[in-house]
Structures are given as C-alpha cells and as structure tokens.
Design a protein around this motif. Structure first.
Motif, short mmCIF file in Angstrom:
data_model
loop_
_atom_site.label_atom_id
_atom_site.label_comp_id
_atom_site.label_asym_id
_atom_site.label_seq_id
_atom_site.Cartn_x
_atom_site.Cartn_y
_atom_site.Cartn_z
N UNK A 1 -1.19 9.52 -4.71
CA UNK A 1 -1.47 10.79 -5.36
C UNK A 1 -0.47 11.86 -4.96
N UNK A 2 0.01 11.80 -3.72
CA UNK A 2 1.00 12.78 -3.27
C UNK A 2 2.30 12.61 -4.05
N UNK A 3 2.75 11.36 -4.23
CA UNK A 3 3.97 11.12 -4.99
C UNK A 3 3.80 11.47 -6.47
N UNK B 1 1.30 11.95 -15.84
CA UNK B 1 0.73 10.73 -15.25
C UNK B 1 0.65 9.67 -16.33
N UNK B 2 1.01 8.44 -15.98
CA UNK B 2 1.00 7.35 -16.94
C UNK B 2 0.99 6.03 -16.19
N UNK B 3 0.63 4.94 -16.87
CA UNK B 3 0.68 3.62 -16.21
C UNK B 3 2.08 3.29 -15.69
N UNK B 4 3.10 3.71 -16.45
CA UNK B 4 4.48 3.44 -16.03
C UNK B 4 4.81 4.19 -14.73
N UNK B 5 4.37 5.44 -14.66
CA UNK B 5 4.62 6.21 -13.45
C UNK B 5 3.90 5.60 -12.26
N UNK B 6 2.66 5.21 -12.46
CA UNK B 6 1.88 4.63 -11.35
C UNK B 6 2.49 3.30 -10.87
N UNK C 1 5.65 0.53 -6.63
CA UNK C 1 6.84 -0.16 -6.11
C UNK C 1 7.48 0.64 -4.99
N UNK C 2 7.52 1.97 -5.15
CA UNK C 2 8.10 2.80 -4.12
C UNK C 2 7.30 2.71 -2.82
N UNK D 1 7.93 -0.64 -1.13
CA UNK D 1 9.22 -0.64 -0.43
C UNK D 1 9.13 0.13 0.89
N UNK D 2 8.47 1.28 0.83
CA UNK D 2 8.34 2.08 2.04
C UNK D 2 7.54 1.35 3.11
N UNK D 3 6.46 0.70 2.71
CA UNK D 3 5.61 0.01 3.67
C UNK D 3 6.32 -1.20 4.27
#
Length: 269
Positions: A50-52, A63-68, A73-74, A77-79
């Motif tokens: 939600x922060x991103x 907000x959209x399925x593509x954005x989520x 993925x981001x 990658x971070x985790x």
C-alpha cells in the motif's frame, strides 16, 4: 542549521506530503496485519504494498491489477535481496546499521513534518498579506543599471572625472572588481531596487536615464559608480496566479521556524 541539512529535512517533508495521502493512514493498521506476498516463507505485509501504491497514486497513476502486479514483483525483488543481505550479515555491519537508522529517521521526520503542516495550515489571509508585502517591496519599476566597483573612494572619484570628460562607461568598467559584470561593461541587467543593497538602490532610483552618479556610493562591497541605462514598468503576476507558490513558501518558512525552535530548545552536550 546548515543549508544542506535544512534542504534534506524539507525534502523529507515534501516526499512524505506527496506520497502518503490521508487514505493511506486509515488503511495502515489493517494493511500491516495482512500478508501481500510470501517469499521463501517470509511474509511481506500488505502495508508495504500500500505504501508503494500510494506513492504511485501521488504521481497520478491509478490503482489497477497491472500496478499491483508490478508492485508485487518489486517487493519480491526487495525481499529476495534483503534475505541474501541478512544471510551475509550486512545488518551487523556498523556502516550499514548507521545508514538504516538514518533512513528510519528520514521516514519519521517526513511523517512528523507532514502532520505538523496539516495541523498548522497557512490561511488565505496570510498568503495575501505576504503577497502585498512582496509587491510593496518590489515597487512598480525595474531598472537597467551599470556599475563600476572599486576598493577606494579616490578610485571611484577618478572614474567619475573620466566619465565627465567623455570616456565610455563600458571601457572604464574593465577596472571593476565585480567579476560578474565587468566583462559586460558593468551591466547588471534588469532588476528591481530590492535586489540591491540600500545605498546602491537609493542612489540608482534618483538617477535620470543615461546619467551616472557624480559622487561615489559606499556599500559593504566597496565604492560604486552607477549609471542608469533605462527603466520600465514592473509587471507582477496577479494574486491568484502567485498564490500557490507563495503559500508553499510560507509552509516551508513555518516548517523551518519550527525546526529552529526545536533546535534552540534541545540540550546538546
């Protein structure tokens, strides 16, 4: 407080203000308690997503399925990278721990200043008052002047005598100790009187077009010989056009004053 740190604090405020809209806070408790994605058995809370997403929304992306999916993925990658860094003990390195603490402070500072601005709003009356003060200070004219700056009064007097004998101001300006204007014949371009130190402004506005000061003008910089090339009407933006920028400047001024007040009260040993 030095200018670099002041800028960093104001930047932290700006980032917080732009990327944490009101609805994000309302969802924070709920988001923190749910899992958005699990990576190698480690749960990544919904609050991270939600922060991103809020940050992207502040930039105008809906907000959209593509954005989520992109956010997912981001976060994966971070985790993945975070887990590898922890395996190698980077969290125990003093320099890394210091950077993590500074980043934590930045987030807290941003959130605090964002809340301070929300609870200390700038009023339209304050903005109008500031606008009136600015326009009064600027006046209704701009002046195109030249000057020659020297160290001693006798040098300035000698230059004035040469001007009276017909020597060109631009040629004599090569002796000026002002590096910003000497190569342009002493030209200071168009400016309002408030742009100059008071002794300079007071002498300049008394000149007729094409005339120069017949007595040296003293300032903290040295001795000036001033010539007025031209004047024109100063066209200022109307209040409604200037209002957003002035409002932002007042917010930054209020924030800086609050920071200075806190610093003055702090016990530093």
């Amino acid at each position: 407080m030095n200018r670099t740190l002041r800028h960093a604090l104001l930047l932290a405020f700006a980032v917080s203000a732009s990327s944490a809209p009101a609805f994000a806070q309302k969802m924070a408790d709920k988001a923190a308690s749910t899992t958005f994605v699990t990576v190698n058995g480690k749960a990544v809370p919904n609050s991270h997503a939600e922060a991103l997403i809020a940050g992207q929304a502040a930039k105008g992306q809906p907000d959209s399925p593509e954005l989520r999916q992109s956010v997912k993925e981001e976060l994966v990658r971070r985790e993945v990278l975070t887990q590898e860094a922890l395996k190698k003990g980077f969290d125990k390195k003093s320099e890394v721990r210091g950077q993590v603490e500074l980043a934590r402070q930045g987030v807290l500072i941003g959130a605090y200043l964002n809340e301070y601005v929300r609870t200390h709003p700038v009023t339209d009356e304050q903005v109008k008052q500031e606008y009136d003060q600015i326009t009064a200070k600027l006046g209704n004219k701009e002046y195109k002047a030249r000057h020659i700056l020297v160290e001693k009064e006798d040098e300035a007097k000698a230059i004035i005598e040469k001007l009276k004998k017909g020597e060109k101001f631009a040629d004599l300006a090569k002796a000026s100790k002002d590096p910003g204007s000497k190569e342009r014949g002493g030209d200071l371009d168009w400016a309002n009187p408030g742009s100059f130190v008071p002794p300079f402004s007071a002498a300049m506005i008394k000149l007729e077009k094409g005339k120069f000061t017949e007595a040296p003008v003293k300032s903290d910089f040295g001795w000036h010989v001033i010539q007025l090339d031209d004047t024109r009407e100063l066209k200022l933006p109307p209040f409604e056009e200037a209002k957003p920028q002035i409002g932002q400047q007042l917010i930054q001024r209020n924030v800086q004053k609050h920071i200075d007040d806190l610093r003055a009260k702090a016990k530093v040993e």
